[in-house]
Write a protein that holds these residues in place. Structure first.
Motif, PDB file in Angstrom:
ATOM      1  N   VAL A 128      49.580  33.226  34.821  1.00 19.66           N
ATOM      2  CA  VAL A 128      50.493  32.481  33.039  1.00 19.66           C
ATOM      3  C   VAL A 128      51.865  33.834  33.215  1.00 19.66           C
ATOM      4  CG1 VAL A 128      50.810  32.046  30.985  1.00 19.66           C
ATOM      5  CG2 VAL A 128      49.282  32.771  32.079  1.00 19.66           C
ATOM      6  N   PRO A 152      41.291  32.311  28.137  1.00 23.83           N
ATOM      7  CA  PRO A 152      42.078  33.152  29.504  1.00 23.83           C
ATOM      8  C   PRO A 152      40.871  33.302  31.029  1.00 23.83           C
ATOM      9  CG  PRO A 152      41.963  34.564  27.633  1.00 23.83           C
ATOM     10  CD  PRO A 152      40.938  33.422  27.226  1.00 23.83           C
ATOM     11  N   GLY A 153      41.581  32.838  31.760  1.00 22.88           N
ATOM     12  CA  GLY A 153      41.315  34.270  32.904  1.00 22.88           C
ATOM     13  C   GLY A 153      41.836  34.276  34.586  1.00 22.88           C
ATOM     14  N   PRO A 154      42.017  34.810  35.778  1.00 17.70           N
ATOM     15  CA  PRO A 154      42.693  35.203  36.268  1.00 17.70           C
ATOM     16  C   PRO A 154      42.976  34.186  37.659  1.00 17.70           C
ATOM     17  CG  PRO A 154      40.633  36.463  36.869  1.00 17.70           C
ATOM     18  CD  PRO A 154      40.917  35.422  35.256  1.00 17.70           C
ATOM     19  N   ARG A 209      44.030  31.242  36.118  1.00 13.41           N
ATOM     20  CA  ARG A 209      45.372  30.572  36.337  1.00 13.41           C
ATOM     21  C   ARG A 209      46.285  31.825  35.396  1.00 13.41           C
ATOM     22  NH1 ARG A 209      42.420  28.810  31.383  1.00 13.41           N
ATOM     23  NH2 ARG A 209      40.416  30.309  32.789  1.00 13.41           N
ATOM     24  N   TYR A 213      48.467  45.336  38.281  1.00  9.27           N
ATOM     25  CA  TYR A 213      47.303  44.748  37.579  1.00  9.27           C
ATOM     26  C   TYR A 213      45.695  44.229  37.650  1.00  9.27           C
ATOM     27  CZ  TYR A 213      44.492  45.058  32.606  1.00  9.27           C
ATOM     28  OH  TYR A 213      44.457  44.883  31.451  1.00  9.27           O
ATOM     29  N   PRO A 214      46.916  43.035  37.675  1.00  7.74           N
ATOM     30  CA  PRO A 214      45.119  42.007  37.926  1.00  7.74           C
ATOM     31  C   PRO A 214      45.020  42.299  38.637  1.00  7.74           C
ATOM     32  CG  PRO A 214      47.564  40.687  38.480  1.00  7.74           C
ATOM     33  CD  PRO A 214      47.857  42.355  37.711  1.00  7.74           C
ATOM     34  N   PHE A 254      44.497  30.217  25.482  1.00  5.85           N
ATOM     35  CA  PHE A 254      44.668  31.294  24.560  1.00  5.85           C
ATOM     36  C   PHE A 254      44.804  30.344  23.437  1.00  5.85           C
ATOM     37  CE2 PHE A 254      48.435  32.265  27.685  1.00  5.85           C
ATOM     38  CZ  PHE A 254      47.511  33.466  28.092  1.00  5.85           C
ATOM     39  N   ARG A 264      41.916  44.487  38.226  1.00 11.44           N
ATOM     40  CA  ARG A 264      41.123  43.987  37.136  1.00 11.44           C
ATOM     41  C   ARG A 264      40.406  42.531  37.464  1.00 11.44           C
ATOM     42  NH1 ARG A 264      42.427  47.047  33.867  1.00 11.44           N
ATOM     43  NH2 ARG A 264      40.278  47.234  35.081  1.00 11.44           N
ATOM     44  N   ARG A 300      44.352  39.436  29.187  1.00  9.63           N
ATOM     45  CA  ARG A 300      43.277  38.928  29.128  1.00  9.63           C
ATOM     46  C   ARG A 300      43.367  37.534  30.139  1.00  9.63           C
ATOM     47  NH1 ARG A 300      39.298  38.292  27.706  1.00  9.63           N
ATOM     48  NH2 ARG A 300      39.126  36.072  25.974  1.00  9.63           N
ATOM     49  N   SER A 301      44.634  36.824  30.581  1.00  7.86           N
ATOM     50  CA  SER A 301      45.047  36.067  32.082  1.00  7.86           C
ATOM     51  C   SER A 301      44.731  36.447  33.057  1.00  7.86           C
ATOM     52  CB  SER A 301      45.923  34.954  31.517  1.00  7.86           C
ATOM     53  OG  SER A 301      46.987  35.832  32.023  1.00  7.86           O
ATOM     54  N   MET A 302      44.875  37.898  32.926  1.00 11.23           N
ATOM     55  CA  MET A 302      44.506  38.727  34.720  1.00 11.23           C
ATOM     56  C   MET A 302      43.442  39.158  34.130  1.00 11.23           C
ATOM     57  SD  MET A 302      48.504  39.661  34.880  1.00 11.23           S
ATOM     58  CE  MET A 302      48.965  41.221  33.416  1.00 11.23           C
ATOM     59  N   ARG A 361      53.477  39.332  39.301  1.00  9.87           N
ATOM     60  CA  ARG A 361      52.237  39.274  39.145  1.00  9.87           C
ATOM     61  C   ARG A 361      51.288  38.336  38.520  1.00  9.87           C
ATOM     62  NH1 ARG A 361      52.073  42.108  32.572  1.00  9.87           N
ATOM     63  NH2 ARG A 361      52.533  39.650  32.552  1.00  9.87           N
TER      64      ARG A 361
END
Lengths: 278, 255
Positions: B79, B73-75, B77, B98-99, B55, B102, A181-183, B146
């Motif tokens: 983590v 959640p979002g890209p 930030r 992966y990110p 989260f 997305r 979700r965060s990515m 990542r």
């Protein structure tokens, strides 16, 4: 229920490790293992041979040589192959149906605690009925032939698939969902990006257990519910008092079951390489 | 990008009833600042980080990244999780890309950025390995790559060195500090390790288990890279240990 399911899964998992992906001394372990194989075969055939001499009756305990000769005949006998084909076809149809039901139900139960709570007692209740106890009812419902056998195969397999899939979904660490979700993964993207790849090994394990159980019970169902198929062939051998042929069919049945299982182990290795890294 | 935490409340229901984890939390992290939340376990520091990550939802209050309020959640930030949370079915390359996939970064740019990140983290040539084939340190560096891959405005780290041994931890701290100096991204880190807090941070926020109260907000005024043996380094360590002592006293009063 989930724990019962995962203990089954664990057992298969252990066996997987025993048959060895091979560590540093993988080759040595595998070599040693095949020797144990030979030894156990010698013991089985030795005991069999002694028993055959002792009872000296082709009906009660045929000589291993005779059974092996009958096996040689059986594997080229068109009647055997046709009936084997009928049974394998039933198993595959039943297996596909049980996957089509079991995998989505498993994902739903694993995903939603509420669905899980509703389905758990249902599944646990049905699971307690010995599978062969369904045969008379399935004959009433479906008549003789393909119907009851496919029903039995589907029924016996679907639980293993559901339990294994549920255990797989529930074992995914929450951090993996958070990470996705965060990515930038959407809520609906989580299934494709996390649930699906994470549970491939569990689904295949369920499939393996299902096919093993299906192969075991279909032959039994064919004793009663049909006039064709591998089980029917065995009943006929029995009624003709051809014990050597009967034993040959048992050995061939074991070999087919073994091949099906190896096929799925191979499929798992291909689909989830990441689980078998050293 | 600036990070603003305003009037945040969070409680959890447990067997004994409601437990207030965080009450009236106000905290600002400046653009390009490295801020660490330090405190004993149960002081709500991870909860606060999870609220910033999106989260966990607070009962009240807001978190803003720049002008944008956090709603999930979002890209923006990145983590870094305590146990890295790498996808075991993807290779190093798959994980780091992966990110980027997305967030719709084009294939060409993906490949370039991947190489740049791996070079920075000394992971060149490891693209095809799966997480199970990596050492703890390589996993941690993969997780850093990542988290930075989507080019986030804020980096959130939850005890990022918790799962490696002591020697490796020192080495990784130095490496991450260097990476941070190169990128100058806004960072919020959680730790219970005083040494780590002093080595890495511009500011250390000491939190109490008593409703997440901020006991002290200490600016670490030392040139980078920091000399772990210097006298002033030890002064900061001693100061923070004292403050942590207060936090533990609160913890005893709580129970």
């Amino acid at each position: 229920m989930a724990s019962a399911g995962s203990s089954l899964v664990d057992r298969v998992g252990d066996e997987e490790i025993l048959t060895g992906t091979g560590g540093v001394d993988g080759r040595g372990a595998r070599g040693r293992q095949s020797w144990w194989w030979v030894l156990s075969l010698i013991i089985v055939f030795g005991v069999w041979q002694v028993a055959a001499w002792r009872y000296d009756s082709d009906l009660l305990m045929p000589q291993p040589v005779d059974a092996l000769r009958a096996l040689g005949e059986a594997v080229v006998d068109p009647i055997v192959l046709t009936n084997l084909g009928i049974t394998v076809r039933r198993v595959l149809i039943g297996f596909v149906i049980s996957m089509a039901i079991g995998v989505p139900v498993g994902y739903l139960m694993g995903h939603s605690p509420r669905v899980g709570e509703v389905m758990d007692p249902l599944i646990n209740t049905f699971r307690q009925v010995p599978i062969m106890a369904w045969v008379p009812l399935s004959i009433i419902w479906f008549g003789l032939g393909d119907g009851p056998t496919i029903f039995i195969i589907t029924f016996v397999g679907v639980f293993a698939i559901i339990l294994s899939t549920v255990a797989g979904v529930r074992a995914i660490p929450i951090e993996l969902f958070h990470a996705a979700r965060s990515m930038g993964a959407s809520r609906s993207g989580l299934f494709r990006d996390v649930v699906l790849p994470a549970t491939v090994p569990d689904v295949v394990t369920g499939a393996r257990l299902a096919l093993g159980a299906a192969w075991g019970s279909v032959i039994c169902a064919e004793f009663i519910a049909t006039s064709a198929g591998y089980g029917y062939l065995m009943v006929r051998a029995q009624s003709m008092m051809a014990t050597d042929r009967l034993m040959a069919l048992m050995i061939l049945g074991a070999l087919v079951g073994f091949l099906i299982d190896r096929g799925l182990v191979y499929a798992n290795r291909q689909l989830a390489k990441w689980r078998y890294l050293t | 990008m600036r990070l603003e935490i305003r009037d945040v409340h969070k409680r959890f229901a447990n067997g004994a009833g409601d437990h207030i984890v965080i009450e009236r939390m106000d905290l600002s992290v400046g653009e390009g600042e490295f801020v660490t939340l330090l405190g004993p376990s149960g002081c709500g520091k991870t909860t606060l980080l999870n609220i910033v990550a999106g989260f966990v939802r607070p009962e009240r209050g807001t978190v803003r990244v720049g002008d944008r309020p956090v709603e999930g959640p979002g890209p923006d930030r990145g983590v870094i999780f305590q146990d890295y949370a790498l996808f075991p079915w993807l290779t190093v390359r798959g994980n780091v890309e992966y990110p980027m996939r997305r967030t719709g970064i084009k294939t060409r740019e993906r490949a370039e950025r991947l190489q740049a990140l791996l070079r920075m983290a000394h992971l060149e040539g490891k693209e095809r390995l799966y997480p199970a084939q990596l050492s703890g340190g390589m996993k941690q560096r993969t997780a850093v790559c990542r988290a930075l891959a989507s080019d986030p405005q804020v980096l959130l780290m939850d005890e990022p060195f918790g799962a490696v041994d002591f020697q490796m931890r020192l080495k990784l701290q130095e490496e991450l500090e260097r990476i941070w100096v190169e990128n100058r991204i806004t960072v919020l880190m959680v730790t219970h390790d005083v040494q780590e807090a002093v080595y890495m941070s511009d500011r250390v926020i000491v939190m109490s288990p008593d409703r997440g109260r901020i006991i002290d907000d200490v600016r670490i005024d030392l040139p980078r890279p920091r000399e772990r043996r210097s006298e002033r380094y030890h002064e900061y360590t001693d100061l923070l240990l004292d403050r942590l002592g207060e936090a533990f006293a609160d913890a005893r009063a709580e129970s």
